[in-house]
Design a protein around this motif. Sequence first.
Motif, PDB file in Angstrom:
ATOM      1  N   SER A   8       0.824  -1.201   0.000  1.00 22.64           N
ATOM      2  CA  SER A   8       0.000   0.000   0.000  1.00 22.64           C
ATOM      3  C   SER A   8       0.863   1.257   0.000  1.00 22.64           C
ATOM      4  CB  SER A   8      -0.924   0.001   1.217  1.00 22.64           C
ATOM      5  OG  SER A   8      -1.811  -1.101   1.176  1.00 22.64           O
ATOM      6  N   VAL A  11       2.235   1.812  -3.379  1.00 27.34           N
ATOM      7  CA  VAL A  11       1.218   2.384  -4.268  1.00 27.34           C
ATOM      8  C   VAL A  11       1.080   3.891  -4.017  1.00 27.34           C
ATOM      9  CG1 VAL A  11      -1.246   2.408  -4.844  1.00 27.34           C
ATOM     10  CG2 VAL A  11      -0.055   0.232  -4.552  1.00 27.34           C
ATOM     11  N   LEU A  15       1.716   6.908  -6.660  1.00 26.04           N
ATOM     12  CA  LEU A  15       0.731   7.946  -6.978  1.00 26.04           C
ATOM     13  C   LEU A  15       1.306   9.347  -6.777  1.00 26.04           C
ATOM     14  CD1 LEU A  15      -2.452   6.329  -5.381  1.00 26.04           C
ATOM     15  CD2 LEU A  15      -1.980   6.630  -7.824  1.00 26.04           C
ATOM     16  N   THR A  19       1.774  12.168  -9.698  1.00 21.60           N
ATOM     17  CA  THR A  19       1.317  13.554  -9.547  1.00 21.60           C
ATOM     18  C   THR A  19       2.447  14.517  -9.864  1.00 21.60           C
ATOM     19  OG1 THR A  19      -0.248  12.883  -7.827  1.00 21.60           O
ATOM     20  CG2 THR A  19       0.294  15.223  -7.961  1.00 21.60           C
ATOM     21  N   LEU A  71      -6.364  12.045 -11.880  1.00 17.68           N
ATOM     22  CA  LEU A  71      -6.425  10.613 -11.587  1.00 17.68           C
ATOM     23  C   LEU A  71      -5.514  10.231 -10.424  1.00 17.68           C
ATOM     24  CD1 LEU A  71      -6.532   8.936 -15.130  1.00 17.68           C
ATOM     25  CD2 LEU A  71      -8.408   9.244 -13.513  1.00 17.68           C
ATOM     26  N   SER A  72      -4.285  10.723 -10.442  1.00 17.62           N
ATOM     27  CA  SER A  72      -3.341  10.363  -9.375  1.00 17.62           C
ATOM     28  C   SER A  72      -3.764  10.966  -8.043  1.00 17.62           C
ATOM     29  CB  SER A  72      -1.927  10.817  -9.750  1.00 17.62           C
ATOM     30  OG  SER A  72      -1.896  12.205 -10.013  1.00 17.62           O
ATOM     31  N   GLY A  75      -6.652   8.892  -6.762  1.00 20.67           N
ATOM     32  CA  GLY A  75      -6.130   7.618  -6.267  1.00 20.67           C
ATOM     33  C   GLY A  75      -5.422   7.772  -4.936  1.00 20.67           C
ATOM     34  N   TRP A  78      -8.037   8.225  -2.276  1.00 17.45           N
ATOM     35  CA  TRP A  78      -8.843   7.023  -2.049  1.00 17.45           C
ATOM     36  C   TRP A  78      -8.035   5.912  -1.387  1.00 17.45           C
ATOM     37  CZ3 TRP A  78      -9.728   2.867  -6.203  1.00 17.45           C
ATOM     38  CH2 TRP A  78     -10.572   1.862  -5.724  1.00 17.45           C
ATOM     39  N   ILE A  79      -6.891   5.600  -1.964  1.00 16.14           N
ATOM     40  CA  ILE A  79      -6.078   4.491  -1.445  1.00 16.14           C
ATOM     41  C   ILE A  79      -5.146   4.964  -0.345  1.00 16.14           C
ATOM     42  CG2 ILE A  79      -4.358   2.752  -2.051  1.00 16.14           C
ATOM     43  CD1 ILE A  79      -5.478   2.787  -4.892  1.00 16.14           C
TER      44      ILE A  79
END
Length: 440
Positions: A8, A11, A15, A19, A71-72, A75, A78-79
């Motif tokens: 995680s 990830v 991200l 960005t 998008l990044s 993400g 969210w994540i």
Amino acid sequence: MDSPMLLSLLVVALLIFLTAFFVAAEFSIVKVRGARLDQLVLEGNKKAVSAKKVIENIDDSLSASQFGITLSALGLGWIGADQIETYIHTLVEQLNISPSLVTFLSFLIAFLLIAFVHVVIGELVPKTLAVHEAEKLTLLVARPLYVFTKIFYPFIRALNSMARITLRLFGVQTTAQETAHSEEELKIIMTESFRSGEINENELAYVQNIFSFDERIAKDAMVPRMNMVTIDEEDTIEEIIAVVEEHQYTRYPVTRDGDRDDVLGFVNAKQLFTAQLSKNDAPFESFIHQLPLVTEFTPLQEAMVKMQNAQTMMCLVIDEYGGTAGLLTIEDILEEIVGEIRDEFDRDEQAEITEVAPKHYRLSGLVLTQELEERFGIEIEDDVDTVGGFVLSQKANARTGERFLLPGDHELIVSEVDNHRIVFVDLILASHEEEEPLSE
């Protein structure tokens, strides 16, 4: 730390990197100079080819960058926030506080941490780097951004269309992006380049002279009638040799009966003397070439084209009455751009503007009042073109040593007079004024 948590965090790091990548791409492609990319393409830089494609489709490229940033960021929110909050929750639980406070503190710390990392690492750092290293970053990100744009092109195109439709609803019409710069913008760019050390003072002066070149007319650059060196059609070869020996010019206007209002053309001294040495008995008239005519108000650019078409190095300037106003040469025109051109025969010739001492300058009477304003900030409102003309407008029989006051308490002192012609004056700048630097 267990494997799911490590994954995680990886990830989240990815991200943040994405960005930062898209932010850097957005600012670098806006900041980079297209002319520099053209130069790199000519030098065979393959990365510059991709960068050129990105710049040529900058609307789509910027939309792709914004799409990637969105998008990044989504993400990451969210994540990233969820995973970071879970990890922090485990740490905060060890403080032996109430479960509700643990949840609140975990959320707050996770939110602040994600926001800090996103803003600083993902936004500010790449933006600052892109602004200062636009060329390097553009070459680095161009190819990946180009591929990303192609992959998501349908989405990007759809989003751009929706944005334009929305703007039209508010009465805003979108047009193609304007990439050209106006003359004033180019002047500002060149001035900033000079201040930053990218170009030197001479280069800046050349560019400024080129911009003002279109505004110059023949009257601004010509040799005045009184200063013309001529020969007469009845002069003997010995008399012509004496004139050439004294002045060292190559071409001379030819007059009839010494009348400068009756100019027959010009002769090339080299051609004339070569014929004499080779015992050529051709009449003098055969060496007289046609002299193109321009008026005092003919733009210099037009006069230069006229001389090029006639394949001559000079033309005759006439006034509104048809009389001779002066003589204009290619050298005179070039000096309007590059400054005074002096050769081995000009070493005894005094420059038009010479600094004698601090705030003290020796000026030729032919110095234009416009040049006086540009170099020293002294504006003369009288309807005259030259410094000498200003002096004569104040006093027709001005003599050496006479003083005249200029705006700003500056002073002109007549230093040399030839008959009624003002040859040189001294400019004394007022002590309370800071003089403008000369642009040679």
